[in-house]
Each structure stands twice: as C-alpha cells, then as structure tokens.
Design a protein around this motif. Structure first.
Motif, PDB file in Angstrom:
ATOM      1  N   GLY A 150      77.255  -5.022 -12.192  1.00  0.00           N
ATOM      2  CA  GLY A 150      77.691  -6.508 -12.405  1.00  0.00           C
ATOM      3  C   GLY A 150      79.187  -5.906 -11.427  1.00  0.00           C
ATOM      4  O   GLY A 150      79.714  -6.879 -11.229  1.00  0.00           O
ATOM      5  N   SER A 151      79.655  -4.973 -10.932  1.00  0.00           N
ATOM      6  CA  SER A 151      80.752  -5.185  -9.935  1.00  0.00           C
ATOM      7  C   SER A 151      80.816  -6.086  -8.998  1.00  0.00           C
ATOM      8  O   SER A 151      81.762  -6.691  -8.426  1.00  0.00           O
ATOM      9  CB  SER A 151      80.933  -3.726  -8.772  1.00  0.00           C
ATOM     10  N   ASP A 152      80.421  -6.815  -8.278  1.00  0.00           N
ATOM     11  CA  ASP A 152      79.561  -8.356  -7.478  1.00  0.00           C
ATOM     12  C   ASP A 152      80.073  -9.005  -8.128  1.00  0.00           C
ATOM     13  O   ASP A 152      80.170 -10.631  -7.237  1.00  0.00           O
ATOM     14  CB  ASP A 152      78.438  -8.207  -7.040  1.00  0.00           C
ATOM     15  N   LYS A 153      80.105  -8.747  -9.684  1.00  0.00           N
ATOM     16  CA  LYS A 153      81.467 -10.470 -10.122  1.00  0.00           C
ATOM     17  C   LYS A 153      82.676 -10.475 -10.303  1.00  0.00           C
ATOM     18  O   LYS A 153      83.390 -11.132 -10.736  1.00  0.00           O
ATOM     19  CB  LYS A 153      80.620 -10.275 -11.503  1.00  0.00           C
ATOM     20  N   LEU A 154      82.975  -9.198 -10.442  1.00  0.00           N
ATOM     21  CA  LEU A 154      84.634  -8.845 -10.407  1.00  0.00           C
ATOM     22  C   LEU A 154      85.608  -9.761 -10.008  1.00  0.00           C
ATOM     23  O   LEU A 154      86.351 -10.603 -10.066  1.00  0.00           O
ATOM     24  CB  LEU A 154      84.575  -7.387  -9.656  1.00  0.00           C
ATOM     25  N   GLY A 155      85.185 -10.494  -8.180  1.00  0.00           N
ATOM     26  CA  GLY A 155      85.890 -11.096  -7.442  1.00  0.00           C
ATOM     27  C   GLY A 155      85.453 -12.647  -8.230  1.00  0.00           C
ATOM     28  O   GLY A 155      86.317 -12.741  -7.915  1.00  0.00           O
ATOM     29  N   ASP A 156      84.231 -13.076  -8.455  1.00  0.00           N
ATOM     30  CA  ASP A 156      84.520 -14.321  -8.895  1.00  0.00           C
ATOM     31  C   ASP A 156      85.350 -14.528 -10.013  1.00  0.00           C
ATOM     32  O   ASP A 156      85.987 -15.527 -10.575  1.00  0.00           O
ATOM     33  CB  ASP A 156      82.973 -14.791  -9.004  1.00  0.00           C
ATOM     34  N   LEU A 157      85.450 -13.326 -11.147  1.00  0.00           N
ATOM     35  CA  LEU A 157      86.248 -13.584 -12.492  1.00  0.00           C
ATOM     36  C   LEU A 157      87.566 -13.270 -11.767  1.00  0.00           C
ATOM     37  O   LEU A 157      87.772 -13.977 -12.780  1.00  0.00           O
ATOM     38  CB  LEU A 157      85.507 -11.976 -13.641  1.00  0.00           C
TER      39      LEU A 157
END
Length: 338
Positions: A150-157
C-alpha cells in the motif's frame, strides 16, 4: 510586488541567461528585452544596477566578453544561490542523505531523495557528499523496514490531505474476503513500527477513524465539500498526545504505574516509553517505578507484555489483571506441550 522582491526575481532571470548553453553571452539589450517581457523593465540602467548588485551582494563573477560581445560568468561553475557550509553542516547533510536511503523503495519517499539531490546540486556539494556518503554508509546501520503493502498510495493520500479533498476508500479488513467503501475526510498520515495509517473523519459513522494503508485497495477523490478538522472536533496534534500506537480510543487517559527490574530499568530510562513518562522511584536493587499518563489500548498492552517478567503493572488494577490473564494464557499453552 515590493521592489526588493522584484529585483531578486530579475537576478534569477539574469542568472539563468548568463548560464544558458543554448544562447550564451547575452547582451544588455537581450537581458533588458527578457526583463521587459516578464517584469515590465524598460531601462538599461536598471539592468546595469542589477548586475552590479549581483556582483556586490552575491559575489557573482559577471564580466563582459569583448570577443563574444556579451556577458557571462568568469567562473563557469558559479551558481547564483550557492551557499558556503561548515564541515559539520556538510557532515549533517551527508548523514540525512544516508538515512533517506531507508525509504527509497517507497514511491513518495523516493521524491525526498530527489529533492535532496537538487539541493545538493544547488549547494555545489554533490561530488564531495557522494564520497562522504559512501563512508557514512559503512559507518551507519539502521533497521531495514520491509516493503510495505500500500505504500504506492502514500503520495496520493498526502496530496489529498494537502488539497483537503474528500476521498472514497475501499478497505479490506483482516480476515474479510470483501472490501467496503468509506467516505473519508482525510486529516493525517501516521507511522507506527514501519506501518502507515490514514486518519480521517468517516461521514456515515460521524467518527474519526483509522485505516491501515496496507488494507486500502483503492482511493478515489470525490467532488464533495471537505470538513476541516475543527468542524468535527479533531486536532491532529493532540489526538495521539496520550497514546502509544495508533488506536486512540475515546476513553480518557489513565495514570499507569510500571515497575521495571534493575536491568531493564536502564533501557527505559535511556529511552523513555512515552513523553509523559516520569520516574517516581529509582533503586539499584528494586529497579525503577515509572508513572505515565496514557490511553489503555492494544498497543500499550503489547508493549508491556513484550518486556515479559521484567516489568510489573502496579496501577491501574484493571490493566494489571488483563496483563496477568495474558501471561496465564501463555503459561497454559506451554503446559500442554510435551
């Protein structure tokens, strides 16, 4: 725009033109034309004063090349915003750059390294720091965090939080085969023991909730009015003030008293369990007694259990009873083994 700020932006434009490889050696007239187009400057004397100020205030080695009939830097390596740093400051930058390597596998944190590289280029330290960084990498070892799902979603969040954007989060709880959608007003990203969590206001329940990033399967922005923190009585700075971990329950914090045996006492004195920690007794034979003010949650219980027989809960009695029951269950499990 104040004159000083406008002058500084002209300096940046002049610097860019003096360093240009595609159109080197600009004339005063060409610099004036560019400044006129961007800033409305229409006087050659303004350009002359700007270049004089750059020489005086920024040590810019600007000279006129008679052969090329234009201006340039005598030192081609000069950069307008270069900074002189001490050896200790350079070592500190090297240390930070080394530590950033821990996060390079996470898309959002890899941008930090890119940003640092750009800063180092601007400071003209890159070559020297590459050498020093190699030495530091051999002298420093830090705990390696595994790749986080899920680290790939950190930027969007992070971007949705900054933009105050309502999002729909598809979330799959542990042990569930299906996902559920939540409409969330995101406020905070929190890390705990190499795991990341999203904290936000959940409209349907009317509560602030915590979502593990590793269990978020999809994030979609929504065209809805965002509710700021103060509208839902949430404050990111105080929410976890009396909390270890991420489970900030609605209960009020309690006074916790923990007695550590002498050997472990040295560790908890050197590295406090929490910022509310106070030492109320300290004895070489009996160990030390700590007082903390904390919400009693799962993470606190796991922390206490992790110290095994080296710690005893003296208060509150309810927490002591829970810890005792957990130890009794553990003993019972081992009693059934051959």
């Amino acid at each position: 725009m104040p004159p000083t700020k406008l002058a500084f932006f002209r300096y940046l434009l002049i610097d860019e033109m003096l360093r240009s490889r595609s159109r080197p050696f600009p004339t005063k007239e060409e610099i004036l034309e560019a400044c006129n187009e961007k800033f409305g400057v229409n006087s050659i004397s303004t350009i002359e004063k700007d270049m004089a100020a750059m020489r005086l205030d920024f040590d810019a080695p600007i000279y006129y090349d008679k052969r090329q009939k234009g201006y340039a830097y005598q030192d081609p390596e000069y950069k307008f915003l270069s900074v002189n740093l001490s050896e200790d400051e350079m070592l500190a930058l090297s240390f930070v750059e080394t530590l950033l390597g821990e996060f390079r596998n996470m898309p959002i944190f890899s941008l930090f390294s890119v940003a640092v590289d750009k800063v180092l280029d601007g400071l003209e330290l890159t070559k020297k720091l590459h050498t020093e960084k190699r030495h530091l990498q051999q002298a420093i070892q830090i705990e390696q965090a595994p790749y986080l799902k899920g680290s790939d979603k950190l930027g969007d969040l992070l971007r949705y939080i900054a933009e105050q954007k309502v999002i729909e989060v598809s979330y799959q709880k542990y042990g569930s085969e299906s996902t559920k959608d939540y409409l969330v007003h995101p406020y905070l990203l929190k890390e705990f023991r190499n795991m990341w969590y999203l904290i936000g206001y959940h409209e349907a329940s009317g509560e602030v909730r915590t979502f593990g990033i590793d269990r978020i399967t999809q994030v979609l922005p929504q065209e809805k009015d965002f509710l700021p923190q103060e509208k839902v009585n949430f404050d990111a700075e105080s929410f976890y003030f009396y909390c270890i971990g991420v489970t900030a329950l609605s209960e009020k914090p309690a006074e916790i008293r923990l007695r550590f045996e002498p050997f472990l006492a040295n560790y908890v004195k050197a590295q406090p369990l929490h910022h509310t920690q106070e030492i109320i007794e300290d004895d070489e034979q009996k160990g030390c007694l700590l007082r903390l003010r904390l919400i009693i949650n799962h993470e606190l219980k796991m922390l206490i259990l992790g110290y095994g027989a080296g710690v005893c809960v003296e208060a509150p009695a309810s927490l002591a009873a829970e810890i005792r029951r957990e130890f009794e269950k553990g003993v019972a499990q081992y009693a059934t083994k051959n």
